[in-house]
Design an enzyme around this catalytic site. Structure first.
Site, PDB file in Angstrom:
ATOM      1  N   LYS A  14     -43.512  -0.655  65.716  1.00  0.00           N
ATOM      2  CA  LYS A  14     -43.720   0.629  66.394  1.00  0.00           C
ATOM      3  C   LYS A  14     -43.838   0.366  67.879  1.00  0.00           C
ATOM      4  CE  LYS A  14     -44.204   5.009  65.242  1.00  0.00           C
ATOM      5  NZ  LYS A  14     -43.712   5.710  64.021  1.00  0.00           N
ATOM      6  N   ASP A  70     -40.184   9.277  67.585  1.00  0.00           N
ATOM      7  CA  ASP A  70     -41.491   9.692  67.047  1.00  0.00           C
ATOM      8  C   ASP A  70     -41.942  10.806  67.996  1.00  0.00           C
ATOM      9  OD1 ASP A  70     -43.656   8.660  64.938  1.00  0.00           O
ATOM     10  OD2 ASP A  70     -44.767   9.183  66.733  1.00  0.00           O
TER      11      ASP A  70
END
Ligand code: NDP
Ligand code: 2IT
Length: 445
Positions: free
Chosen positions: A126, A166
């Site tokens: 991430k 995201d």
């Protein structure tokens, strides 16, 4: 938490001070793993959990750029390459002012198990930045993305690490990031990012996949009790990529979606959300929830407050972490909620999850319920690798099969461990075992 896991968890707290969301995500997984480590002591002997709590690599970098007024701005960029046991690191980039290392690590940790659950060859990672794209011009966003990628490019690649979107990172940002990657590397390496535009390597259904998948997961959970979404009232939070497509799919399955929200407040639309208007306000014009209510007779905007005050049979939190707390869960239960499926990552606090589970509400944790997004990213990688592009119908049917498989894998694992219907245990244990077995096979790394 099982007593063999407590010292490992305490070490996580000591080693990662102040990273509250990361602690929360680790604890949530550890709370499920007691029976597994008791049954399979070789995981403990090989320190699998200690290794999983320590990312393989953490990169933090400076992102300088110049705004429209000619002022220099400095932001912080992150990429946490968490686990490559099952494939190249894979996971989104978040651009939001709240981003710091603890947020990126919580999301990366979740991503390991989520990606494992999809059954696809993707590891966990991430990244992101504390940059806020809201209120910035396209030119500013482009310059920021170019500067971000100027550093990030040396750490990623189609066989190494494959970022995607995201919060705050959608098609526009992926475009600017891809353009800069291509320029820095002189390679048209489609598989280095997912969520690309359809004419330059993107996959149909990727944009829709997370929201669609969350609704499909809710439908499968309801199906285990002989119920479905048809004719049900659904509450959605958020108004971004995940929320909008959750609204769309829930409506397609016959539900009436009565809410959505953003950081300014929420909208109640008792007649059912007008999807076209929602898209126009939030997607086309990047407007505020209030703008929707102003244009929609019968709809009401509530500034601040909690969207979970509104009664719903099914709740789909699709905004951000810890947005649905224990008090909200109690109100949902009092109003007779049947199922909650997490479209966002960790939107329910631990207290909320406990309330829902005690009340016997079907609960689909994010790492299972929102895995359709990353799974479709893996389908995009497959198409890039074979220089092919699939039809919407084919790709959507693959997504649907994957969501069914994830649901059934969680349900079967919960059964196996004597906790039928416990999707939290099912998701954590099934995801963990897949990663842990690969780690054992690959030796001490
Ligand atoms: P978007 O940026 O498209 O939308 C985010 C939405 O959530 C916006 O409506 C935003 O409101 C709201 N929001 C964000 N942060 C906050 C906050 N701190 N407080 C209140 N509201 C907030 O993001 P996505 O739809 O892509 O992501 C939503 C969630 O889904 C996140 O948890 C993400 O990690 C998760 N997710 C996303 C996937 C994807 O494929 N995109 C895949 C799996 C999970 P505002 O505009 O006012 O900030
Ligand atoms: O949280 C997530 O699963 C995502 N933001 C999607 C990640 C991806 O690589 O598609």
């Amino acid at each position: 938490m099982d007593e063999t896991l407590t010292p490992i968890y305490e070490q996580v707290l000591r080693r990662n001070p102040g990273e509250l969301e990361f602690h929360q995500a680790v604890r949530e997984v550890f709370d499920s793993l007691g029976p597994v480590v008791r049954k399979h002591p070789h995981y403990t002997e090989a320190a699998v959990l200690q290794r999983l709590c320590e990312p393989e690599r953490q990169i933090i970098f400076r992102v300088p750029w110049v705004d429209d007024r000619g002022q220099v701005q400095i932001h912080r960029g992150f990429r946490v390459q968490y686990s490559s046991a099952l494939g190249p690191y894979k996971g989104g980039l978040r651009f939001h002012p709240s981003v710091y290392l603890g947020i990126v690590k919580f999301l990366g940790f979740e991503q390991i198990f989520k990606n494992a659950l999809t059954g696809m060859p993707i590891g966990g990672g991430k990244g992101g930045s504390d940059f806020d794209p809201r209120g910035r011009s396209d030119g500013e966003v482009m310059r920021f993305c170019q500067s971000f990628m100027t550093e990030l490019h040396r750490h990623i690649g189609e066989h190494t690490d494959v970022p995607a979107g995201d919060i705050g990172v959608g098609g526009r940002e992926i475009g600017y990031l891809f353009g800069q990657y291509k320029r820095m590397t002189n390679r048209y390496e489609s598989g280095v990012l997912t969520g690309k535009g359809l004419t330059w390597g993107g996959s149909l259904v990727r944009t829709e996949a997370t929201g669609y998948g969350t609704v499909l997961f809710a439908e499968r959970m309801l199906g285990t009790r002989g119920e479905g979404l048809d004719g049900r009232t659904v509450g959605v939070s958020g108004a971004g990529n995940v929320a909008v497509h959750a609204v769309e799919k829930a409506q397609a399955l016959g539900a009436r979606v009565v809410t959505f929200s953003d950081s300014s407040g929420y909208v109640v639309d008792p007649a059912g959300v007008d999807l076209e208007l929602l898209r126009d306000v939030k997607v086309e014009h990047r407007g505020r929830a209030e703008d929707y209510a102003a244009r929609r007779p019968g709809a009401r905007f509530v500034a601040g407050g909690s969207v979970w005050d509104v009664p719903a049979d099914v709740a789909l939190p699709c905004a951000t972490q810890n947005e649905l707390d224990e008090a909200a869960a109690r109100r949902l239960v009092a109003h007779g909620v049947r199922a909650v499926a997490e479209g966002a990552n960790m939107p329910c606090t631990p207290g909320a999850v406990a309330v829902l589970r005690e009340a016997g509400v079907l609960f689909g944790p994010g790492k299972a319920a929102n895995a359709g997004g990353v799974a479709t990213s893996a389908l995009e990688m497959q198409q890039n690798a074979s220089r092919d592009s699939w039809t919407f119908e084919h790709t959507e049917s693959r997504l649907s099969e994957i969501m069914t498989a994830i649901h059934d894998r969680c349900a079967a694992t919960a059964e196996e461990y004597g906790r039928p219907g416990d999707y939290v245990l099912g998701a954590n244990v099934a995801g963990f075992r897949r990663v842990a077995d690969a780690m054992l096979a690959q030796g001490l790394t």
